[in-house]
Structures are given as C-alpha cells and as structure tokens.
Write a protein that holds these residues in place. Sequence first.
Motif, PDB file in Angstrom:
ATOM      1  N   GLN A   1       0.818  -1.220   0.000  1.00  0.00           N
ATOM      2  CA  GLN A   1       0.000   0.000   0.000  1.00  0.00           C
ATOM      3  C   GLN A   1       0.856   1.276   0.000  1.00  0.00           C
TER       4      GLN A   1
ATOM      5  N   VAL B   1      -0.217   4.396  -1.823  1.00  0.00           N
ATOM      6  CA  VAL B   1      -1.209   5.250  -1.158  1.00  0.00           C
ATOM      7  C   VAL B   1      -0.561   5.995   0.008  1.00  0.00           C
TER       8      VAL B   1
ATOM      9  N   LYS C   1      -7.386  12.576  -1.929  1.00  0.00           N
ATOM     10  CA  LYS C   1      -7.355  11.548  -2.985  1.00  0.00           C
ATOM     11  C   LYS C   1      -6.793  10.240  -2.435  1.00  0.00           C
ATOM     12  N   ARG C   2      -5.738  10.318  -1.665  1.00  0.00           N
ATOM     13  CA  ARG C   2      -5.116   9.106  -1.112  1.00  0.00           C
ATOM     14  C   ARG C   2      -5.943   8.540   0.040  1.00  0.00           C
TER      15      ARG C   2
ATOM     16  N   LYS D   1      -8.549   6.014  -0.702  1.00  0.00           N
ATOM     17  CA  LYS D   1      -8.119   4.649  -1.018  1.00  0.00           C
ATOM     18  C   LYS D   1      -7.791   3.836   0.232  1.00  0.00           C
TER      19      LYS D   1
ATOM     20  N   SER E   1      -5.037   1.264   6.361  1.00  0.00           N
ATOM     21  CA  SER E   1      -4.849   0.453   5.158  1.00  0.00           C
ATOM     22  C   SER E   1      -5.313  -0.988   5.374  1.00  0.00           C
TER      23      SER E   1
END
Length: 359
Positions: free
Chosen positions: A77, A80, A152-153, A156, A229
């Motif tokens: 990840q 991200v 934006k990150r 995710k 995450s």
Amino acid sequence: MTKEALLAGRSPRGPFTLMKRVYKYILPEVRAELERWRSFAERIPDPELRKQALDSMNGKQFHCEGGGVYAAANLEQRHVLIPLIVALQTISDYLDNLCDRSTSLDPDDFRLLHQSMLDAVAPEAPTRNYYALREQQDDGGYLEALVLECRKRIAKLPAYATVQPFVVELVQLYADLQVYKHIAPSRREEELLAWWDKHSAAYPELKWNEFAAATGSTLGMFMLFLAASDPKLGERQAVEIRNRYFPSICGLHILLDYLIDQAEDRAGGDLNFCSYYADQPMLNERMERMVQAARAAADGLPFGRFHRMIVEGLVALYLSDPKVRDQQDVRKTARLLMKGSPWTRVFFWLNSHWIRKAM
C-alpha cells in the motif's frame, strides 16, 4: 491490527531489514514525491510564498523521509501511504515556515492557514482561501493541491472512517500548538498554559511543556494512516493506537528535536520546550521517563517489534546528529538515553555509518 493486514508487505522484523527496505523502496519514492511538489512550488507566482514552499522542502526533507518509514510496514500500500504522508507533512512544514517567517502575529491568520491541514484529513469539508488574512495570497493553487492530494489518497484507505476522528483530533491539537507557538512572545506562555489547563486532567503524568511537545508530532497521524490500510481494522484497535502514540511516542519525538536544538534556539531567542525544566538533572529524568514510556507504549501494540524500532530509531536519529557533539550537557543526556537498548545502538551505528554518508 490484524496480522494479515500489517504483514501484507511482510513487515520488517529487525533494524537491518527495515533499513534495507527504507533505502530500496521508501526513500526513492518519498524523494520522487517531493520532487513533484518542488516542481509545483517553483511555479508559485508570489515570490515570498514560493520561497517558503521551496525552503520548507529543501530544509525539512528528512521529515517526509522519516514519516515515510511507516509505509515500510505495508509495502503493498505504499503507493497510497507515501503520497499521503508526504503531502500532509509538506503542508505542515510549509505552514511552519510561513508562521515562523511571518510579519504577522495574528492568531486568526495562523489558525486559518492550519485549517488546510484539518480540511486535508476531512474529505467532506469544503476547501477555502487559507491566505485570506494575510497579504501574500497567490500560490498558484499549491496549498489547495496538497489538500486535495491528501483527500485523494485517503479515499483509497479502506478503514479511514474508523481512524478519522482520531486523526482529526491530533491535527486539531497540532494546529492549536502552531497558533500559540507563533503569537507574540509576550503572550505565548500565557496562552500555552491556558491551553494546557483544558487538557491537563487527561494527562496527569505530563508537564505542560511535554504535552505541548507531543501535540507537535505528526507520527500518530501517520500510524493511523497505516492502520487504515487494513480493511479489518476495528475501533478498539484505532483507539489503542491513538492512546499509545499520543502522548508517549509523539512526545518523545518532539522533545528529542528540542533537546538537540537547545544551543541553536538559545542563540536565536526561539521557544524550546526543554528550557522549561528547572535544571539539567530534571531534564535528564524527564527525558529518560519519556523514553521508557514510549518503549512501553510501543511494546504494548500489536506487532510491537515494528513500533519499538520506530522508537529506537527516533532516539538514535536525533542523538547521532552532529549538533549533539557541540553541547556537553546534551552529550551526557544522550549517553543516559542510549542505555538499556541494543536496538538503539544498532540504529545509532546504522545512522552514523550508513545513513548520514548517503545524505
């Protein structure tokens, strides 16, 4: 955190494995992100805003590099985590420069600037003109772009909703500190103590300067990003991370920074939270207590080995700084803090003989 999530990228099990991963993956990708933002900053129309944006990246690159280490625990990840950590830390460093070099001492100005950090971690909030209370305003969209990059990150991260209240809390405390730290020196201590009065009951083990120092760290935010995450992250685990990182690990982080900057800050007449201890023995006692508290906090988390490496790495990173050699009292404190942990000595050796040669 679940074993599957934290070990998705085969979390490093020792200092050498961690540093190998940092050099192979983390540092190159952090530096690529910074170069992308540096290219943006070079096009900022206002010369003063452009200067502060570039100076903050050039002078504080190691902040992003240190934060990026959290992505080493979940390499799958990192695409991200690294851009998110770099963007938020870049906002922090840029605003710190703006406030430090400001001709204004307006707390409302400082608070509005730091609203950008709060908006960055609250995707539902509107963006706004963060420069509305200062003369320099045309940054060509730089600050807003950093805010939007964070969002934006964050979109995710599968468990961000679980950690968001704690991230926002830590960012709010950080913003409060930056306001009180940068106002007129004649008002600064009074405002900091009044702020501490609102929080002191929750942290009876701390002194006011230790609480203030803890609020200045971004490490708790970055660890919560890593935790988010994991799609299976539960609220209880998020609470535990928040409570173990803040204040112990966060406080150690910033007090170490102030510890090695004492001579520099005395010369510049700058605020230094280590200067509020009555004498050197008290400073040593409190720093040793903070190290032990941070170690205990790290050991109490799931996969405490990784968090313990973070703590020992922090101690080694700051105490191997060349500034330590020129301050006799700090050298004595450093020797005291290095005791009792082979990992600190390993990281100290790595930092002195490997890391700094690559800088």
